[in-house]
Design a protein around this motif. Structure first.
Motif, PDB file in Angstrom:
ATOM      1  N   LEU A   1      40.325  24.932  30.069  1.00  0.00           N
ATOM      2  CA  LEU A   1      41.757  25.127  29.819  1.00  0.00           C
ATOM      3  C   LEU A   1      42.186  26.560  30.098  1.00  0.00           C
ATOM      4  CD1 LEU A   1      42.016  22.966  26.619  1.00  0.00           C
ATOM      5  CD2 LEU A   1      43.541  22.717  28.578  1.00  0.00           C
ATOM      6  N   ALA A   2      41.325  27.516  29.784  1.00  0.00           N
ATOM      7  CA  ALA A   2      41.684  28.916  30.015  1.00  0.00           C
ATOM      8  C   ALA A   2      41.934  29.182  31.490  1.00  0.00           C
ATOM      9  CB  ALA A   2      40.587  29.844  29.477  1.00  0.00           C
TER      10      ALA A   2
ATOM     11  N   PRO B   1      43.783  32.555  33.152  1.00  0.00           N
ATOM     12  CA  PRO B   1      42.631  32.580  34.060  1.00  0.00           C
ATOM     13  C   PRO B   1      41.893  33.906  34.087  1.00  0.00           C
ATOM     14  CG  PRO B   1      44.716  32.568  35.270  1.00  0.00           C
ATOM     15  CD  PRO B   1      45.045  32.268  33.839  1.00  0.00           C
ATOM     16  N   GLU B   2      42.550  34.994  33.669  1.00  0.00           N
ATOM     17  CA  GLU B   2      41.873  36.290  33.648  1.00  0.00           C
ATOM     18  C   GLU B   2      40.722  36.321  32.647  1.00  0.00           C
ATOM     19  OE1 GLU B   2      45.936  36.668  35.225  1.00  0.00           O
ATOM     20  OE2 GLU B   2      45.103  35.774  33.398  1.00  0.00           O
ATOM     21  N   LEU B   3      40.751  35.426  31.652  1.00  0.00           N
ATOM     22  CA  LEU B   3      39.681  35.418  30.656  1.00  0.00           C
ATOM     23  C   LEU B   3      38.363  34.893  31.226  1.00  0.00           C
ATOM     24  CD1 LEU B   3      38.778  35.935  27.766  1.00  0.00           C
ATOM     25  CD2 LEU B   3      39.668  33.679  27.134  1.00  0.00           C
ATOM     26  N   PRO B   4      38.300  33.681  31.777  1.00  0.00           N
ATOM     27  CA  PRO B   4      37.031  33.248  32.374  1.00  0.00           C
ATOM     28  C   PRO B   4      36.622  34.106  33.568  1.00  0.00           C
ATOM     29  CG  PRO B   4      38.789  31.658  32.852  1.00  0.00           C
ATOM     30  CD  PRO B   4      39.316  32.605  31.818  1.00  0.00           C
ATOM     31  N   ALA B   5      37.577  34.758  34.232  1.00  0.00           N
ATOM     32  CA  ALA B   5      37.240  35.626  35.369  1.00  0.00           C
ATOM     33  C   ALA B   5      36.390  36.814  34.944  1.00  0.00           C
ATOM     34  CB  ALA B   5      38.522  36.115  36.048  1.00  0.00           C
ATOM     35  N   LEU B   6      36.389  37.122  33.634  1.00  0.00           N
ATOM     36  CA  LEU B   6      35.575  38.232  33.135  1.00  0.00           C
ATOM     37  C   LEU B   6      34.087  37.914  33.131  1.00  0.00           C
ATOM     38  CD1 LEU B   6      37.776  39.408  30.105  1.00  0.00           C
ATOM     39  CD2 LEU B   6      37.554  40.507  32.351  1.00  0.00           C
ATOM     40  N   MET B   7      33.739  36.630  33.294  1.00  0.00           N
ATOM     41  CA  MET B   7      32.321  36.252  33.328  1.00  0.00           C
ATOM     42  C   MET B   7      31.764  36.540  34.720  1.00  0.00           C
ATOM     43  SD  MET B   7      32.037  32.872  30.914  1.00  0.00           S
ATOM     44  CE  MET B   7      33.329  31.895  31.664  1.00  0.00           C
ATOM     45  N   LEU B   8      31.568  37.821  35.001  1.00  0.00           N
ATOM     46  CA  LEU B   8      31.149  38.254  36.322  1.00  0.00           C
ATOM     47  C   LEU B   8      29.723  37.794  36.616  1.00  0.00           C
ATOM     48  CD1 LEU B   8      32.499  41.915  36.235  1.00  0.00           C
ATOM     49  CD2 LEU B   8      33.549  39.945  37.328  1.00  0.00           C
ATOM     50  N   GLU B   9      29.537  37.343  37.847  1.00  0.00           N
ATOM     51  CA  GLU B   9      28.205  36.904  38.262  1.00  0.00           C
ATOM     52  C   GLU B   9      27.250  38.092  38.252  1.00  0.00           C
ATOM     53  OE1 GLU B   9      26.027  34.852  42.146  1.00  0.00           O
ATOM     54  OE2 GLU B   9      28.215  35.030  42.041  1.00  0.00           O
TER      55      GLU B   9
END
Length: 472
Positions: A235-236, A241-249
């Protein structure tokens, strides 16, 4: 329902005798009336609130006919959906006709259909813990979907199939995350699975409603849990969307802190620093302060990773996302400013900050100074205790220096030593850009050197004006 729980309901009704009074009014006219939803849930949780919601078999026109002479005012903004509001004894009461709505699965708006039974009305509620009712004035407890047991287990489940519930009203998925934050409940595995399956449906909901739910989630007791649920279910990706984008590979040769987990920890630590209740501005800034990092990540030689100017990029991203969600303008600017300033503290511990640098830090923050101090303290998530203690001493020292300078110079009201009228008189100019440039020069001078005697300020102004070719 146990004796203790029954007593909780009794306390609610003792505190708000208007509920039974309203029940007798409806019973006298031949209608049912039930206290329902969050009012019942919170009473059973020992959280007596001020919101009272009722449901009835009376149709909206009958509700209006009954409450208009009884209440101190009514409103009909929700009457098309069966809801009538009434003001009584300082309380805002909402009474809704039994509903058995039909949804088309495409929009959030149902085809309104009034029902004839309490159980049918409770079936269309979002979660079973919100589908309990107490009859008025008889005080009979109704719980057809096991809400009381779920309350004891601190879990969220839907009265019917969660896939159908979320298809009917996708906002319920955000409400699940919000209740996770507010009440500390966990969703059942099948509710979680339905949230994953129907996450895309959240795009049917207006951004204003999404922003309202996000704000309520962030102001809850444990927002981290609600945010993790939003991220894990997808849902985020639609609403923030900036929140899950913080899970950098991760890269095996370039290691850096997990920015997603770091941001959630900063949020937790900022909440721990609050003194006057939940602060939405601080919480948003804590959550979003590093959202510029994914766009600015650079791998350096030797295995290092940099995020140069992520505070600048992040402030722009904050403005863009919060504007899209239609948050209030002042809230947007405050969160963006805190994001932009959150790195300003770094380097202070080296001991090279002059009084001028301290003045600039305080005046640039302005009314956000207290929040900025909390944010930079919360931004310390190192596990190295020695480094943590060193940083905390630096925070303490900076706040002490700000306090000393504020006491001496009133930093909250830093202004040039000469005002606009004095500038125009001394330079012999009228209103215009020259005055603005002179004012800005004097403001910078004031920050750099502190308060100056008027004569010294005039000398400095003349020097500046000569250098600018404004006076001979």
């Amino acid at each position: 329902m146990s004796e203790l729980q029954g007593r909780a309901i009794a306390l609610l009704l003792e505190r708000f005798p208007v509920a039974d009074e309203l029940g007798r009014l409806f019973a006298g006219a031949g209608f049912e009336l039930h206290l329902v939803g969050g009012s019942v849930r919170d009473a059973l949780l020992g959280r007596l609130g001020e919101d009272l919601d009722f449901t009835t078999d009376a149709r909206p026109e009958d509700i209006l006919r009954l409450v208009k002479p009884w209440g101190q005012g009514t409103w009909e903004t929700g009457i098309d959906f069966g809801t009538v509001g009434v003001l009584k004894g300082g309380l805002r009461l909402e009474i809704t006709t039994f509903r058995s709505d039909v949804y088309d699965g495409e929009t959030r708006n149902p085809t309104v259909s009034f029902g004839d039974s309490l159980d049918g009305d409770l079936l269309r509620r979002d979660f079973a813990v919100n589908a309990m009712a107490v009859s008025l004035p008889g005080h009979e407890f109704t719980d057809p979907f096991g809400g009381l047991a779920q309350l004891a287990r601190r879990e969220l489940d839907t009265p019917g199939l969660p896939e159908d519930s979320f298809r009917d009203d996708p906002l319920r998925m955000l409400r699940a995350a919000r209740f996770t934050s507010q009440l500390g409940f966990a969703v059942t595995p099948w509710v979680r699975a339905a949230m994953v399956a129907r996450a895309d449906d959240i795009t049917r909901i207006t951004v204003e409603r999404i922003a309202t739910e996000l704000s309520k989630l962030l102001l809850g007791a444990t927002p981290r849990a609600g945010l993790v649920l939003l991220t894990d279910t997808g849902l985020a990706g639609h609403v923030l969307p900036e929140l899950p984008a913080l899970m950098l590979e991760k890269d095996e040769h370039h290691q850096h802190k997990d920015v997603y987990q770091h941001s959630l920890t900063v949020l937790d630590q900022a909440i721990a620093l609050e003194q006057d209740g939940p602060d939405l501005t601080l919480r948003l800034a804590a959550l979003l302060h590093d959202i510029g990092k994914p766009a600015t990540r650079r791998f350096e030689a030797g295995g290092g990773v940099s995020f140069h100017h992520h505070e600048v990029v992040g402030a722009k991203m904050v403005r863009r996302r919060m504007r899209e969600l239609k948050f209030p303008k002042q809230l947007i600017e405050d969160v963006a400013t805190l994001t932009f300033l959150h790195l300003r503290f770094h380097g202070y511990g080296s001991g090279v900050w002059t009084d001028a640098a301290v003045r600039r830090y305080a005046t640039d923050a302005g009314p956000l100074l207290d929040r900025l101090n909390k944010l930079v303290r919360a931004d310390c998530t190192t596990r190295n205790q020695r480094r943590r203690q060193t940083l905390q001493r630096s925070y303490d020292d900076l706040e002490h220096r700000i306090a000393e300078l504020s006491a001496a110079e009133d930093l909250a009201k830093v202004r040039p030593d000469l005002d606009g009228n004095a500038i125009m008189e001394l330079l012999g100019v009228g209103p215009g850009p020259v005055v603005g440039k002179a004012w800005k020069f004097l403001k910078e001078l004031r920050l750099e050197r502190g308060p100056l005697p008027r004569e010294e300020a005039e000398v400095e102004l003349y020097k500046w004006a000569r250098d600018e070719g404004l006076v001979p």
